[in-house]
Design an enzyme around this catalytic site. Structure first.
Site, PDB file in Angstrom:
ATOM      1  N   ASP A  58       0.842  -1.201   0.000  1.00 32.42           N
ATOM      2  CA  ASP A  58       0.000   0.000   0.000  1.00 32.42           C
ATOM      3  C   ASP A  58       0.877   1.250   0.000  1.00 32.42           C
ATOM      4  O   ASP A  58       0.537   2.259  -0.631  1.00 32.42           O
ATOM      5  CB  ASP A  58      -0.896  -0.012   1.254  1.00 32.42           C
ATOM      6  CG  ASP A  58      -2.188   0.773   1.062  1.00 32.42           C
ATOM      7  OD1 ASP A  58      -2.304   1.487   0.058  1.00 32.42           O
ATOM      8  OD2 ASP A  58      -3.073   0.682   1.931  1.00 32.42           O
ATOM      9  N   HIS A 106      -8.080  -0.721   8.816  1.00 29.60           N
ATOM     10  CA  HIS A 106      -7.082  -0.279   7.823  1.00 29.60           C
ATOM     11  C   HIS A 106      -7.326   1.214   7.610  1.00 29.60           C
ATOM     12  O   HIS A 106      -8.163   1.619   6.803  1.00 29.60           O
ATOM     13  CB  HIS A 106      -7.301  -1.084   6.534  1.00 29.60           C
ATOM     14  CG  HIS A 106      -6.396  -0.746   5.400  1.00 29.60           C
ATOM     15  ND1 HIS A 106      -5.343  -1.549   5.003  1.00 29.60           N
ATOM     16  CD2 HIS A 106      -6.379   0.303   4.533  1.00 29.60           C
ATOM     17  CE1 HIS A 106      -4.736  -1.017   3.952  1.00 29.60           C
ATOM     18  NE2 HIS A 106      -5.347   0.114   3.645  1.00 29.60           N
ATOM     19  N   HIS A 148      -6.261   4.970   6.681  1.00 29.56           N
ATOM     20  CA  HIS A 148      -5.350   5.953   6.083  1.00 29.56           C
ATOM     21  C   HIS A 148      -5.412   7.216   6.937  1.00 29.56           C
ATOM     22  O   HIS A 148      -6.404   7.470   7.629  1.00 29.56           O
ATOM     23  CB  HIS A 148      -5.728   6.205   4.621  1.00 29.56           C
ATOM     24  CG  HIS A 148      -5.296   5.069   3.726  1.00 29.56           C
ATOM     25  ND1 HIS A 148      -4.181   5.138   2.936  1.00 29.56           N
ATOM     26  CD2 HIS A 148      -5.799   3.825   3.551  1.00 29.56           C
ATOM     27  CE1 HIS A 148      -4.033   3.989   2.285  1.00 29.56           C
ATOM     28  NE2 HIS A 148      -5.005   3.172   2.639  1.00 29.56           N
ATOM     29  N   CYS A 173      -3.701   5.427  -2.044  1.00 24.62           N
ATOM     30  CA  CYS A 173      -4.321   4.561  -3.057  1.00 24.62           C
ATOM     31  C   CYS A 173      -4.371   5.322  -4.371  1.00 24.62           C
ATOM     32  O   CYS A 173      -4.910   6.427  -4.434  1.00 24.62           O
ATOM     33  CB  CYS A 173      -5.724   4.141  -2.633  1.00 24.62           C
ATOM     34  SG  CYS A 173      -6.557   3.189  -3.922  1.00 24.62           S
TER      35      CYS A 173
HETATM   36  P1  HMG Z   1      -9.103  -5.289 -16.650  1.00 25.84           P
HETATM   37  O1  HMG Z   1      -8.420  -4.431 -17.620  1.00 25.84           O
HETATM   38  O2  HMG Z   1     -10.591  -5.172 -16.502  1.00 25.84           O
HETATM   39  O3  HMG Z   1      -8.696  -6.823 -16.871  1.00 25.84           O
HETATM   40  O4  HMG Z   1      -8.427  -5.000 -15.233  1.00 25.84           O
HETATM   41  P2  HMG Z   1      -9.234  -7.866 -17.923  1.00 25.84           P
HETATM   42  O5  HMG Z   1      -9.631  -9.083 -17.154  1.00 25.84           O
HETATM   43  O6  HMG Z   1     -10.241  -7.238 -18.852  1.00 25.84           O
HETATM   44  O7  HMG Z   1      -7.921  -8.221 -18.767  1.00 25.84           O
HETATM   45  C1  HMG Z   1      -7.293  -7.274 -19.631  1.00 25.84           C
HETATM   46  C2  HMG Z   1      -5.838  -7.658 -19.825  1.00 25.84           C
HETATM   47  O8  HMG Z   1      -5.176  -7.560 -18.558  1.00 25.84           O
HETATM   48  C3  HMG Z   1      -5.636  -9.100 -20.294  1.00 25.84           C
HETATM   49  O9  HMG Z   1      -4.466  -9.112 -21.089  1.00 25.84           O
HETATM   50  C4  HMG Z   1      -5.327  -9.859 -19.022  1.00 25.84           C
HETATM   51  O10 HMG Z   1      -4.550 -11.009 -19.209  1.00 25.84           O
HETATM   52  C5  HMG Z   1      -4.550  -8.806 -18.233  1.00 25.84           C
HETATM   53  P3  HMG Z   1      -4.565  -9.193 -22.699  1.00 25.84           P
HETATM   54  O11 HMG Z   1      -5.347 -10.446 -22.979  1.00 25.84           O
HETATM   55  O12 HMG Z   1      -5.296  -7.937 -23.092  1.00 25.84           O
HETATM   56  O13 HMG Z   1      -3.130  -9.200 -23.102  1.00 25.84           O
HETATM   57  N1  HMG Z   1      -4.672  -9.003 -16.791  1.00 25.84           N
HETATM   58  C6  HMG Z   1      -3.644  -9.064 -15.932  1.00 25.84           C
HETATM   59  N2  HMG Z   1      -2.297  -8.956 -16.098  1.00 25.84           N
HETATM   60  C7  HMG Z   1      -1.534  -9.087 -15.009  1.00 25.84           C
HETATM   61  N3  HMG Z   1      -2.019  -9.311 -13.736  1.00 25.84           N
HETATM   62  C8  HMG Z   1      -3.353  -9.415 -13.554  1.00 25.84           C
HETATM   63  C9  HMG Z   1      -4.203  -9.284 -14.671  1.00 25.84           C
HETATM   64  N4  HMG Z   1      -5.544  -9.334 -14.808  1.00 25.84           N
HETATM   65  C10 HMG Z   1      -5.827  -9.163 -16.106  1.00 25.84           C
HETATM   66  N5  HMG Z   1      -3.823  -9.650 -12.313  1.00 25.84           N
HETATM   67  C11 HMG Z   1      -7.868  -5.575 -12.978  1.00 25.84           C
HETATM   68  C12 HMG Z   1      -8.938  -5.601 -14.073  1.00 25.84           C
HETATM   69  C13 HMG Z   1      -8.523  -5.993 -11.689  1.00 25.84           C
HETATM   70  C14 HMG Z   1      -6.758  -6.541 -13.362  1.00 25.84           C
HETATM   71  C15 HMG Z   1      -7.305  -4.133 -12.888  1.00 25.84           C
HETATM   72  O14 HMG Z   1      -8.374  -3.271 -12.688  1.00 25.84           O
HETATM   73  C16 HMG Z   1      -6.317  -3.970 -11.776  1.00 25.84           C
HETATM   74  O15 HMG Z   1      -5.209  -4.490 -11.835  1.00 25.84           O
HETATM   75  N6  HMG Z   1      -6.694  -3.219 -10.693  1.00 25.84           N
HETATM   76  C17 HMG Z   1      -5.860  -3.102  -9.523  1.00 25.84           C
HETATM   77  C18 HMG Z   1      -5.953  -1.734  -8.933  1.00 25.84           C
HETATM   78  C19 HMG Z   1      -5.100  -1.660  -7.697  1.00 25.84           C
HETATM   79  O16 HMG Z   1      -4.153  -2.398  -7.529  1.00 25.84           O
HETATM   80  N7  HMG Z   1      -5.439  -0.708  -6.778  1.00 25.84           N
HETATM   81  C20 HMG Z   1      -4.703  -0.518  -5.584  1.00 25.84           C
HETATM   82  C21 HMG Z   1      -4.854  -1.624  -4.596  1.00 25.84           C
HETATM   83  S1  HMG Z   1      -6.374  -1.570  -3.677  1.00 25.84           S
HETATM   84  C22 HMG Z   1      -6.057  -0.472  -2.376  1.00 25.84           C
HETATM   85  O17 HMG Z   1      -5.014   0.152  -2.343  1.00 25.84           O
HETATM   86  C23 HMG Z   1      -7.054  -0.377  -1.254  1.00 25.84           C
HETATM   87  C24 HMG Z   1      -6.608  -1.133   0.013  1.00 25.84           C
HETATM   88  O18 HMG Z   1      -5.354  -0.649   0.479  1.00 25.84           O
HETATM   89  C25 HMG Z   1      -7.650  -0.967   1.123  1.00 25.84           C
HETATM   90  C26 HMG Z   1      -8.045   0.494   1.385  1.00 25.84           C
HETATM   91  O19 HMG Z   1      -7.175   1.338   1.607  1.00 25.84           O
HETATM   92  O20 HMG Z   1      -9.252   0.740   1.357  1.00 25.84           O
HETATM   93  C27 HMG Z   1      -6.450  -2.632  -0.263  1.00 25.84           C
HETATM   94 MG    MG Z   2      -5.079   1.129   1.679  1.00 27.97          MG
END
Ligand code: HMG
Ligand code: MG
Length: 307
Positions: free
Chosen positions: A22, A214, A216, A247
């Site tokens: 994070d 959790h 922030h 985030c």
């Molecule tokens: P998408 O674009 O909708 O994915 O993303 P898709 O399923 O349509 O796939 C599109 C392409 O992405 C495909 O490749 C997949 O293979 C690839 P292509 O066929 O076009 O070559 N793909 C991936 N590649 C690598 N790793 C993967 C993956 N998945 C699909 N896992 C997705 C959907 C969920 C993947 C995207 O929106 C994403 O990665 N989001 C993450 C955002 C994030 O990390 N945010 C921060 C963390 S959350 C947070 O900080 C909050 C927290 O701390 C709690 C709080 O504070 O409240 C936890």
């Molecule tokens: Mg967080």
């Protein structure tokens, strides 16, 4: 409000260090070397942290800073008593995490539709449908699975969030097989009454032993929120060394509560954490220096200025 705040405080609190994930996910000044990240994780373990969120197998286009997660995990000197976990938003993420050898993963949902769309490109319902096979496969592979609910009090796009919406999602995550749900005040706007109202609704469905806070610290409320959750029986809290982070999909969200500040308060309350605060303060100062930013921990700053 029926949450019991009169019970004696816990004797032990579990601290989940989320700085390497994070914290670092929001670093914009170019990809941090995997060796630097692994060294941070090793230093945190040496300071007594036993739960470290080390990586995220999310799409590298969405969060570029997490693209070298597999390499980071490879470079860690892993200890059996430490859980090194990773975020896995979908099956592709889980497969990458299993290949990298993590022993715990986390799925992450949100209590508002807008945040869910912006963070994971799907609705809340779609995210829960997506998580089900991910959680099942992770459990079959012998991994522990944690769940997150983001924006549990306020959403940057929709404003105030209904506590019952949070409770419903948290309950579904527990039913799927998550051993714990971490309740995220993602943008750090919550104040203690808001946190307690939300916790009360969640606690109707899930015991506090399966919940984590959790918080922030954007508005400086995190420690107050932790204290009220602690008084209400929650004994697991997430925090980030030196208060690193934010985030990327919640504009203006600053880092988590600094681990040093959390540990300072817990030790002051006579609560055991297993963490050596002096060593942790040095880790926080080292990573702050390395990133060229002020140390975001009050306790850390105070301790480092007096050595
Ligand atoms: P998408 O674009 O909708 O994915 O993303 P898709 O399923 O349509 O796939 C599109 C392409 O992405 C495909 O490749 C997949 O293979 C690839 P292509 O066929 O076009 O070559 N793909 C991936 N590649 C690598 N790793 C993967 C993956 N998945 C699909 N896992 C997705 C959907 C969920 C993947 C995207 O929106 C994403 O990665 N989001 C993450 C955002 C994030 O990390 N945010 C921060 C963390 S959350 C947070 O900080 C909050 C927290 O701390 C709690 C709080 O504070 O409240 C936890
Ligand atoms: Mg967080």
């Amino acid at each position: 409000m029926t949450v019991n705040t009169q019970r004696p405080l816990a004797k032990h609190v579990k601290v989940v260090e989320v700085g390497p994930r994070d914290g670092l996910q929001n670093e914009s000044g170019g990809m941090l070397d995997a060796k630097v990240k692994a060294s941070l994780i090793n230093q945190l373990a040496a300071a007594g942290l036993t739960h470290i969120e080390a990586a995220a197998f999310v799409h590298p286009k969405w969060v570029p800073q997490m693209a070298n997660s597999a390499q980071v995990l490879q470079l860690i000197t892993a200890h059996n008593h430490v859980s090194y976990s990773a975020l896995t938003p979908n099956m592709k993420g889980l497969e990458r995490a299993i290949e990298a050898g993590v022993n715990e993963v986390a799925v992450f949902g949100a209590a508002s539709e807008s945040f869910s769309q912006r963070n994971t490109n799907c609705s809340i319902a779609q995210s829960l449908t997506r998580f089900e096979p991910v959680v099942q496969k992770a459990l079959d592979a012998g991994l522990k699975v944690r769940g997150y609910v983001s924006v549990v009090v306020d959403c940057p796009y929709e404003g105030a969030i209904s506590p019952t919406a949070v409770a419903d999602i948290a309950q579904q995550l527990i039913h799927m097989g998550c051993y714990e749900v971490s309740l995220g005040d993602t943008i750090g706007t919550a104040t203690p009454f808001g946190m307690l109202r939300m916790l009360e609704a969640v606690n109707h469905k899930i015991p506090t032993s399966k919940l984590a806070g959790h918080c922030h610290n954007t508005y400086g409320q995190a420690l107050a929120n932790v204290l009220c959750m602690l008084e209400a029986g929650v004994t697991t809290f997430d925090s980030s060394v030196a208060g690193l982070g934010g985030c990327p999909y919640a504009k203006g969200a600053s880092g988590n509560l600094a681990t040093e500040d959390l540990v300072y308060m817990l030790h002051g309350l006579g609560i055991h954490t297993g963490i050596q605060l002096d060593r942790l303060a040095r880790v926080g100062q080292n990573i702050s220096d390395l990133l060229g930013r002020p140390n975001g921990s009050h306790a850390g700053q105070a301790m480092m200025s007096s050595v």
